[in-house]
Design a protein around this motif. Structure first.
Motif, PDB file in Angstrom:
ATOM      1  N   LYS A  15      52.475  16.541  29.499  1.00 34.91           N
ATOM      2  CA  LYS A  15      52.609  15.600  30.617  1.00 34.91           C
ATOM      3  C   LYS A  15      53.037  14.228  30.113  1.00 34.91           C
ATOM      4  O   LYS A  15      52.718  13.822  29.005  1.00 34.91           O
ATOM      5  CB  LYS A  15      51.279  15.469  31.372  1.00 34.91           C
ATOM      6  N   GLY A  16      53.765  13.506  30.960  1.00 36.36           N
ATOM      7  CA  GLY A  16      54.145  12.137  30.670  1.00 36.36           C
ATOM      8  C   GLY A  16      55.376  12.031  29.790  1.00 36.36           C
ATOM      9  O   GLY A  16      56.033  13.014  29.454  1.00 36.36           O
ATOM     10  N   SER A  17      55.693  10.806  29.411  1.00 37.31           N
ATOM     11  CA  SER A  17      56.836  10.535  28.542  1.00 37.31           C
ATOM     12  C   SER A  17      56.490   9.346  27.660  1.00 37.31           C
ATOM     13  O   SER A  17      55.582   8.568  27.963  1.00 37.31           O
ATOM     14  CB  SER A  17      58.086  10.237  29.375  1.00 37.31           C
ATOM     15  N   GLY A  18      57.212   9.233  26.563  1.00 33.42           N
ATOM     16  CA  GLY A  18      56.948   8.158  25.619  1.00 33.42           C
ATOM     17  C   GLY A  18      56.500   8.718  24.288  1.00 33.42           C
ATOM     18  O   GLY A  18      56.745   9.891  23.964  1.00 33.42           O
ATOM     19  N   LYS A  35      40.308  16.506  30.180  1.00 36.93           N
ATOM     20  CA  LYS A  35      40.681  16.201  31.565  1.00 36.93           C
ATOM     21  C   LYS A  35      40.501  14.725  31.914  1.00 36.93           C
ATOM     22  O   LYS A  35      41.175  14.211  32.820  1.00 36.93           O
ATOM     23  CB  LYS A  35      39.889  17.074  32.536  1.00 36.93           C
ATOM     24  N   HIS A  36      39.597  14.036  31.217  1.00 38.84           N
ATOM     25  CA  HIS A  36      39.401  12.608  31.485  1.00 38.84           C
ATOM     26  C   HIS A  36      40.349  11.732  30.663  1.00 38.84           C
ATOM     27  O   HIS A  36      40.518  10.556  30.990  1.00 38.84           O
ATOM     28  CB  HIS A  36      37.957  12.205  31.175  1.00 38.84           C
ATOM     29  N   GLN A  37      40.934  12.294  29.611  1.00 38.88           N
ATOM     30  CA  GLN A  37      41.802  11.514  28.737  1.00 38.88           C
ATOM     31  C   GLN A  37      43.285  11.640  29.116  1.00 38.88           C
ATOM     32  O   GLN A  37      44.037  10.652  29.032  1.00 38.88           O
ATOM     33  CB  GLN A  37      41.625  11.957  27.275  1.00 38.88           C
ATOM     34  N   ILE A  38      43.715  12.811  29.529  1.00 40.73           N
ATOM     35  CA  ILE A  38      45.140  13.039  29.765  1.00 40.73           C
ATOM     36  C   ILE A  38      45.717  12.075  30.805  1.00 40.73           C
ATOM     37  O   ILE A  38      46.737  11.413  30.534  1.00 40.73           O
ATOM     38  CB  ILE A  38      45.405  14.516  30.149  1.00 40.73           C
ATOM     39  N   PRO A  39      45.140  11.935  31.993  1.00 43.67           N
ATOM     40  CA  PRO A  39      45.749  11.024  32.981  1.00 43.67           C
ATOM     41  C   PRO A  39      45.751   9.573  32.528  1.00 43.67           C
ATOM     42  O   PRO A  39      46.694   8.826  32.837  1.00 43.67           O
ATOM     43  CB  PRO A  39      44.886  11.220  34.232  1.00 43.67           C
ATOM     44  N   VAL A  40      44.732   9.164  31.786  1.00 39.92           N
ATOM     45  CA  VAL A  40      44.675   7.781  31.301  1.00 39.92           C
ATOM     46  C   VAL A  40      45.773   7.530  30.278  1.00 39.92           C
ATOM     47  O   VAL A  40      46.447   6.480  30.310  1.00 39.92           O
ATOM     48  CB  VAL A  40      43.283   7.490  30.699  1.00 39.92           C
ATOM     49  N   ARG A  47      53.355  10.416  26.155  1.00 36.01           N
ATOM     50  CA  ARG A  47      53.539  11.840  26.419  1.00 36.01           C
ATOM     51  C   ARG A  47      52.376  12.573  25.770  1.00 36.01           C
ATOM     52  O   ARG A  47      52.131  12.428  24.559  1.00 36.01           O
ATOM     53  CB  ARG A  47      54.852  12.340  25.829  1.00 36.01           C
ATOM     54  N   VAL A  48      51.656  13.342  26.545  1.00 30.77           N
ATOM     55  CA  VAL A  48      50.445  14.002  26.066  1.00 30.77           C
ATOM     56  C   VAL A  48      50.682  15.504  25.977  1.00 30.77           C
ATOM     57  O   VAL A  48      51.071  16.147  26.960  1.00 30.77           O
ATOM     58  CB  VAL A  48      49.244  13.710  26.983  1.00 30.77           C
ATOM     59  N   ILE A  49      50.420  16.056  24.798  1.00 26.05           N
ATOM     60  CA  ILE A  49      50.531  17.495  24.567  1.00 26.05           C
ATOM     61  C   ILE A  49      49.161  18.013  24.177  1.00 26.05           C
ATOM     62  O   ILE A  49      48.550  17.523  23.224  1.00 26.05           O
ATOM     63  CB  ILE A  49      51.563  17.800  23.464  1.00 26.05           C
TER      64      ILE A  49
END
Length: 276
Positions: A15-18, A35-40, A47-49
Motif C-alpha cells: 500500500k501507498g507510494s514513496g 493493522k495500526h501501523q500500515i495506515p499511519v 510505501r508499505v510492504i
C-alpha cells in the motif's frame, strides 16, 4: 496480492507510494499484526510492504522444516522484493521472528536495506547469551514449542504470553487449521538448537553499518531487556538507538500502537545519521 517465490505462494500487502517500509511479523502472526501501523505509515508518505511470512496467515504452509532455515527465510523476503521491483528498502521493521529475519537482512544486504527497527528481539548473536539464567528460563518456551507442540494446540495454552483471552483464542484458532501449527513451529525447529541455551558470551558477528532502533517493552514475558540492549555491540558506533516502552507486553504493535507509530515516523524521518 499473491506472489510466488520458489514455488511458495505468499500473501503480500502493498500500500501507498514513496520510500519503502518493509514490515515483518513473527510467531504466530500475519501481516494483520501491523493493522495500526500500515495506515499511519501510508499517510506519512511511505510505501508499505507487509507479507504473511512462510507458514503464517494466508501464505503457504510447507511441512518440511528444512524450508524454514534462516537462509531460506531471507530468500523468501528478497524474492518478494524482487517481484515487486523494489531494489532499496528505506527501513525494515521486524517483530519477534520477523526481527530475527530483519537483523539478518540488514547485515547481509547492506546496500539494499537502509535502516532497521527491531521490536522485542535483539541481534541473533545475543539472544541466548545475555541475561544469564533468567533469560534461559524465559527462553525455555522456545525449546518446549520446538519439541512438544506437535499436532495439537493444547500445550500452547500453557505458554501464551498475553492476558487477553480473546486474542489468545484467535491465535489458537488460526494455528488449529490443517498444517498451520507444524508450519509455524518449523521456524523454531529449523533455527534454534539446544546448545544455544548454554551460550554465556555473545557470539561474534559483523557490525551493521545502517541506523538501528531497538525497542523493548517492560511487560515482555519471553525476552529480557539485556538481549536487546546488548545488540548495540553489533551496530556501528553512532548508529544505535534504544527505546523502552512501558506497560506493554511482547506484541508491541498491538499493545502500544500510538507510541510505536510515533517512534517509527521519527526514526524514518531522522537525519541525525550520516549517510553511508
Amino acid at each position: 496480492m499473491r506472489l510466488v517465490v520458489d514455488g511458495v505462494h505468499f500473501e503480500v500487502t502493498d500500500k501507498g507510494s514513496g520510500h519503502v517500509v518493509l514490515l515483518l511479523h513473527g510467531f504466530p502472526d500475519s501481516a494483520k499484526l501491523w493493522k495500526h501501523q500500515i495506515p499511519v505509515l501510508v499517510q506519512a508518505g511511505y510505501r508499505v510492504i507487509a507479507p504473511d511470512l512462510k507458514g503464517f496467515g494466508q501464505s503457504d504452509k510447507p511441512q518440511d522444516a528444512s524450508l524454514y532455515i534462516m537462509p531460506n527465510l531471507l530468500k523468501d523476503v528478497v524474492g518478494i522484493l524482487d517481484q515487486l521491483d523494489v531494489q532499496k528498502v528505506h527501513c525494515v521493521v521486524g517483530h519477534d521472528w520477523g526481527a530475527a529475519v530483519a537483523w539478518q537482512l540488514a547485515g547481509r544486504f547492506p546496500k539494499r536495506f537502509e535502516r532497521l527497527v527491531a521490536l522485542s528481539v535483539g541481534h541473533n548473536a545475543s539472544m541466548f547469551s545475555m541475561g544469564g539464567n533468567r533469560q534461559r528460563e524465559k527462553s525455555c518456551f522456545v525449546e518446549y514449542r520446538r519439541k512438544h507442540c506437535k499436532g495439537t494446540t493444547g500445550p500452547l495454552r500453557q505458554l501464551w504470553f498475553t492476558d487477553e483471552p480473546q486474542v489468545a483464542e484467535t491465535y489458537i484458532a488460526d494455528l488449529s487449521k490443517p498444517g498451520a501449527l507444524t508450519a509455524a513451529l518449523n521456524w523454531y525447529r529449523a533455527n534454534v538448537q539446544l546448545e544455544q541455551f548454554g551460550d554465556t558470551q555473545p557470539r561474534p558477528a559483523p557490525l551493521l553499518r545502517c541506523p538501528v532502533l531497538g525497542v523493548w517493552s517492560t511487560k515482555d514475558a519471553g525476552v529480557l531487556q539485556e538481549q536487546m540492549t546488548a545488540s548495540a555491540r553489533y551496530v556501528e558506533d553512532g548508529k544505535w538507538q534504544y527505546h523502552q516502552i512501558h506497560d506493554a507486553g511482547h506484541w508491541i504493535p498491538r499493545d502500544a500502537p500510538n507510541e510505536l507509530n510515533d517512534l517509527l515516523i521519527n526514526f524514518l524521518k531522522s537525519t541525525a545519521f550520516s549517510k553511508l
